[in-house]
Design a protein around this motif. Structure first.
Motif, PDB file in Angstrom:
ATOM      1  N   ALA B  39       0.833  -1.207   0.000  1.00  0.00           N
ATOM      2  CA  ALA B  39       0.000   0.000   0.000  1.00  0.00           C
ATOM      3  C   ALA B  39       0.866   1.255   0.000  1.00  0.00           C
ATOM      4  O   ALA B  39       0.588   2.214  -0.722  1.00  0.00           O
ATOM      5  CB  ALA B  39      -0.927  -0.011   1.211  1.00  0.00           C
ATOM      6  N   ASP B  40       1.941   1.225   0.799  1.00  0.00           N
ATOM      7  CA  ASP B  40       2.863   2.360   0.807  1.00  0.00           C
ATOM      8  C   ASP B  40       3.415   2.599  -0.589  1.00  0.00           C
ATOM      9  O   ASP B  40       3.476   3.735  -1.076  1.00  0.00           O
ATOM     10  CB  ASP B  40       4.057   2.068   1.731  1.00  0.00           C
ATOM     11  N   LEU B  41       3.852   1.517  -1.214  1.00  0.00           N
ATOM     12  CA  LEU B  41       4.448   1.635  -2.541  1.00  0.00           C
ATOM     13  C   LEU B  41       3.441   2.179  -3.540  1.00  0.00           C
ATOM     14  O   LEU B  41       3.780   3.002  -4.400  1.00  0.00           O
ATOM     15  CB  LEU B  41       4.950   0.263  -3.007  1.00  0.00           C
ATOM     16  N   ALA B  42       2.212   1.729  -3.408  1.00  0.00           N
ATOM     17  CA  ALA B  42       1.189   2.212  -4.336  1.00  0.00           C
ATOM     18  C   ALA B  42       1.014   3.717  -4.188  1.00  0.00           C
ATOM     19  O   ALA B  42       0.968   4.451  -5.173  1.00  0.00           O
ATOM     20  CB  ALA B  42      -0.127   1.485  -4.086  1.00  0.00           C
ATOM     21  N   ARG B  43       0.968   4.174  -2.958  1.00  0.00           N
ATOM     22  CA  ARG B  43       0.825   5.617  -2.751  1.00  0.00           C
ATOM     23  C   ARG B  43       2.036   6.371  -3.282  1.00  0.00           C
ATOM     24  O   ARG B  43       1.913   7.395  -3.949  1.00  0.00           O
ATOM     25  CB  ARG B  43       0.615   5.918  -1.266  1.00  0.00           C
ATOM     26  N   THR B  45       4.308   5.566  -5.512  1.00  0.00           N
ATOM     27  CA  THR B  45       4.631   5.501  -6.943  1.00  0.00           C
ATOM     28  C   THR B  45       3.463   5.888  -7.831  1.00  0.00           C
ATOM     29  O   THR B  45       3.592   5.899  -9.046  1.00  0.00           O
ATOM     30  CB  THR B  45       5.041   4.077  -7.342  1.00  0.00           C
ATOM     31  N   GLN B  46       2.318   6.131  -7.248  1.00  0.00           N
ATOM     32  CA  GLN B  46       1.124   6.519  -7.985  1.00  0.00           C
ATOM     33  C   GLN B  46       0.484   5.363  -8.734  1.00  0.00           C
ATOM     34  O   GLN B  46      -0.392   5.597  -9.566  1.00  0.00           O
ATOM     35  CB  GLN B  46       1.443   7.581  -9.031  1.00  0.00           C
ATOM     36  N   LEU B  47       0.990   4.174  -8.526  1.00  0.00           N
ATOM     37  CA  LEU B  47       0.375   3.040  -9.208  1.00  0.00           C
ATOM     38  C   LEU B  47      -0.757   2.497  -8.339  1.00  0.00           C
ATOM     39  O   LEU B  47      -0.880   2.843  -7.167  1.00  0.00           O
ATOM     40  CB  LEU B  47       1.418   1.955  -9.452  1.00  0.00           C
ATOM     41  N   THR B  48      -1.576   1.633  -8.921  1.00  0.00           N
ATOM     42  CA  THR B  48      -2.672   1.050  -8.151  1.00  0.00           C
ATOM     43  C   THR B  48      -2.129  -0.050  -7.240  1.00  0.00           C
ATOM     44  O   THR B  48      -1.079  -0.625  -7.495  1.00  0.00           O
ATOM     45  CB  THR B  48      -3.718   0.437  -9.088  1.00  0.00           C
ATOM     46  N   LYS B  49      -2.881  -0.323  -6.195  1.00  0.00           N
ATOM     47  CA  LYS B  49      -2.505  -1.392  -5.279  1.00  0.00           C
ATOM     48  C   LYS B  49      -2.280  -2.683  -6.057  1.00  0.00           C
ATOM     49  O   LYS B  49      -1.348  -3.445  -5.790  1.00  0.00           O
ATOM     50  CB  LYS B  49      -3.623  -1.627  -4.261  1.00  0.00           C
ATOM     51  N   GLN B  50      -3.178  -2.917  -7.006  1.00  0.00           N
ATOM     52  CA  GLN B  50      -3.114  -4.167  -7.736  1.00  0.00           C
ATOM     53  C   GLN B  50      -1.826  -4.278  -8.552  1.00  0.00           C
ATOM     54  O   GLN B  50      -1.166  -5.311  -8.546  1.00  0.00           O
ATOM     55  CB  GLN B  50      -4.317  -4.283  -8.668  1.00  0.00           C
ATOM     56  N   ALA B  51      -1.469  -3.201  -9.227  1.00  0.00           N
ATOM     57  CA  ALA B  51      -0.256  -3.218 -10.041  1.00  0.00           C
ATOM     58  C   ALA B  51       0.951  -3.480  -9.147  1.00  0.00           C
ATOM     59  O   ALA B  51       1.809  -4.313  -9.458  1.00  0.00           O
ATOM     60  CB  ALA B  51      -0.103  -1.891 -10.776  1.00  0.00           C
ATOM     61  N   VAL B  52       0.992  -2.769  -8.023  1.00  0.00           N
ATOM     62  CA  VAL B  52       2.103  -2.954  -7.100  1.00  0.00           C
ATOM     63  C   VAL B  52       2.150  -4.393  -6.609  1.00  0.00           C
ATOM     64  O   VAL B  52       3.209  -5.019  -6.561  1.00  0.00           O
ATOM     65  CB  VAL B  52       1.975  -1.991  -5.915  1.00  0.00           C
ATOM     66  N   SER B  53       0.991  -4.919  -6.294  1.00  0.00           N
ATOM     67  CA  SER B  53       0.929  -6.290  -5.801  1.00  0.00           C
ATOM     68  C   SER B  53       1.544  -7.254  -6.807  1.00  0.00           C
ATOM     69  O   SER B  53       2.340  -8.123  -6.453  1.00  0.00           O
ATOM     70  CB  SER B  53      -0.525  -6.684  -5.552  1.00  0.00           C
ATOM     71  N   ASN B  54       1.173  -7.086  -8.070  1.00  0.00           N
ATOM     72  CA  ASN B  54       1.711  -7.976  -9.090  1.00  0.00           C
ATOM     73  C   ASN B  54       3.227  -7.849  -9.195  1.00  0.00           C
ATOM     74  O   ASN B  54       3.948  -8.843  -9.293  1.00  0.00           O
ATOM     75  CB  ASN B  54       1.094  -7.656 -10.451  1.00  0.00           C
TER      76      ASN B  54
END
Lengths: 404, 404
Positions: B39-43, B45-54
């Motif tokens: 979640a931190d990374l998503a915030r 990097t501006q990417l979605t949680k899902q993208a970061v998760s993948n």
DNA sequence: TAATTAAGTCAAGCGAGTTGACTTAATGCA
DNA sequence: TGCATTAAGTCAACTCGCTTGACTTAATTA
């Protein structure tokens, strides 16, 4: 409130970023090569013919490129070259100087379509900004007369003024202290409704040289600008470099020696301000340009002495720039009459030895750039064009959407 | 034949480029912030949680990141932080100097896992390269003993040696002329089977400071390296800048004055070579380091005089660097003993006024970096790591596939 | 006239981030 | 104790933009 997250990270990207980059790459390729067919573009950019076709179709319907007549060049189906449409985009450039301000409107190719100038009261931004807004409105009207699309295709307003910016308060009149404190960008943004960006005069000169001058298509170039002050515009890796706080290249304040009597700023020796002082000229004179020109043509002794002195220091500046940046070329531009700038460049030769003194050079170590006094305004206008259409790293990144 | 197309254009990009960029952004974010949840990374990097998760799932299965214990921090499901796995990648760094060569193996975090050094015959590359290959093979064996994955995860070999490179033939022994002509990179690539890259020693120092030192996470920094010669490593916009021909920052050859008796290269005044000469030391002595250290601790008069002289010129160099680059900080590193480097930095104070002298600085204008003599080899090793894992503009571009 | 060469199109495919609903697992408050 | 709230993370369908490979078009050359 828009409190910034303490997490440091670059922004990610997605298909939009990909597409944006590829469009920009196409535009740059057309800018650098004149006209190219889809097949040419595919080969040059490494993309597939199909991808290029789609992008070109897009750009064409956006009015940024047009097809030319098909050309037969050997076997196979003739190719259809495309070129940029100058009227595809416009920008306004503003040059604010101590006593004078100039505004221009340019198109996508960097051609100046409208221009206007006005005197400024010295260091009185609240009055000055009125004059400026009117000036901008003027060129904007002129532009609208040339192209009905102009308002829709206006990508922004670029401002150039003497730096450095954001230092501690100064009472040095030279620095235009009141302008330093004035919320210029906000005022102009509100007054024009345009995106506004700021750069210093030397950076604007470099931007101008890059779009239409000696730095066209050159990825590593340093542009020395000898104006009222002196500065360097840095093109590194194909992008303008502005430093950690926007003041890179402000070499006017560079001391010529570590200590002692020779330890004066470069600006005091090699700038038009120093020339005015040396010759006892008044920079506010309306015919100052002609006065200087006449003195150069007459080979006036004091003028020649100043040229020799300035050339002495500039020769060394070029040496230092070459040693530090290893650029492909150094370009000298000036707000002075061309004859003067040309004499200055001649007087700088022979150049000092440096690592630039290499066997197989493509470009001269030092070349004379433009001496058109409007070139700073042109460069200011080129900045928003570059931001909007050049392939930049920042252009692929996702932008933080404004907080609710 | 691989004739290059006359068409100038940047390369386009596609989903692979997007993905590569985003992976690199994740890695950099973890490097700079220690450990972050998806979640931190998503915030950040501006990417979605899902993208970061993948992406994180990917990186985890590639062995580049691992999950830590979940942490509860208020309401909501606890987050699972991830951190980089040091053993996720390795690189070899090689430092070639006039009489000595050093090799290190480092991991993804820049920790040195193996090291070895050997004497080199002066300017005899054909003999030297044998020694070097053996040295590399040695640290490679050591590394294999530490991690069974090492060979698979070895991203490259970085080489650092004194520049400048590619100038016209020189007989100056100082320049190691035979090495300049020797096809070093090809020989090493063939001899090791690794990707090989080259940078000068100052650039390597800057790379080292960026991965584990004072420039960690700083996007605009200049690293002054006082070694046998003197050079500057330039971190601009978060990337190492190497100029149009790879020689940016080679300030050792910068003349200290435009003409006259003071017009000597900086290298002759502020480098260890000048110190050796001033003190009559022999740089080939095995205890040269201890000798210097003792002289500093004893406050030897000649040593102090050299320090004052060098500081005089270095103070001014810092002034020029600040004026030209507007960096966030300047870092002084040296191959000299730490006590000497520390005295040098002290002697450089007070610094000359410059645009860096601004009200709200985050970082000191000048700081002492590492004086570990192995740091150049470390920086050399960090270069391939950076090429492979840092978010770089070049990393998104499609690469030209080798012609058939 | 037919083979060859190159530009450009068509249509299906695929990969990577996006979307929105859902699940999981904590805290806080009644 | 129990339920609302909050936040992390997953699922599955979707979309967008480049890729693939076959095809069409139109020129040159033999």
């Amino acid at each position: 409130m828009d409190d910034i997250s303490p997490i440091r990270a670059k922004s990610g990207t997605n298909q939009e970023g990909t597409s944006a980059h590829n469009r920009r790459v196409m535009i740059e390729a057309l800018r650098l090569n004149g006209a190219l067919s889809r097949a040419d573009l595919a080969r040059a950019t490494q993309l597939t013919k199909q991808a290029v076709s789609n992008i070109i179709e897009d750009l064409e319907s956006d009015g940024l490129v047009v097809a030319l007549d098909a050309v037969r060049k050997g076997r196979g189906q003739p190719s259809t070259p495309y070129r940029l449409v100058p009227e595809g985009a416009f920008a306004i450039g503003l040059h604010i100087d101590r006593h004078l301000t100039r505004a221009v409107a340019v198109d996508l190719m960097g051609s100046v379509l409208a221009r206007a100038e006005a005197n400024l009261p010295f260091d009185e931004p609240s009055k000055g900004v009125e004059i400026i807004l009117e000036l901008i409105a003027g060129v904007r009207r002129d532009l609208a007369g040339i192209s009905s699309q102009s308002e829709k295709r206006l990508v922004g307003l670029g401002v150039a003024m003497p730096g450095p910016f954001g230092l501690k308060d100064s009472d040095d009149k030279w620095m235009m202290p009141a302008w330093q404190k004035f919320p210029l960008l906000e005022t102009l943004a509100k007054g024009t409704g345009l995106n506004v960006g700021l750069q210093n005069d030397a950076a604007a000169c470099a931007t101008a040289e890059r779009i239409v001058g000696a730095a066209h298509g050159v990825d590593h170039a340093v542009c020395l600008y000898v104006g009222y002050g002196i500065g360097a515009g840095l093109i590194l890796n194909g992008e303008l470099y502005s430093g950690g706080h926007g003041n890179a290249g402000e070499i006017g304040m560079a001391l010529l020696a570590p200590a002692g009597p020779g330890s004066t700023p470069l600006e005091h020796r090699a700038s038009l301000a120093s020339l005015y002082q040396h010759l006892g000229l008044n920079p506010a004179d309306s015919d100052i340009y002609e006065q200087m020109n006449a003195l150069v043509l007459a080979e006036d002794a004091k003028m020649m002495a100043w040229i020799d002195g300035a050339a002495h220091d500039l020769r060394w500046s070029v040496h230092l720039i070459e040693t530090i940046f290893d650029p492909q070329t150094v370009i000298l531009t000036s707000g002075a009459p061309e004859a003067l700038a040309r004499r200055l460049v001649e007087a700088m030769h022979p150049l000092l030895p440096s690592i630039a003194d290499r066997p197989a050079r493509m470009l001269p170590r030092l070349q004379l750039g433009t001496t058109d006094p409007w070139s700073i305004a042109l460069g200011a206008a080129a900045a928003p064009i570059s931001r909007a259409f050049d392939p930049l790293f920042s252009a692929i990144l996702k932008t933080r959407s404004a907080p609710a």
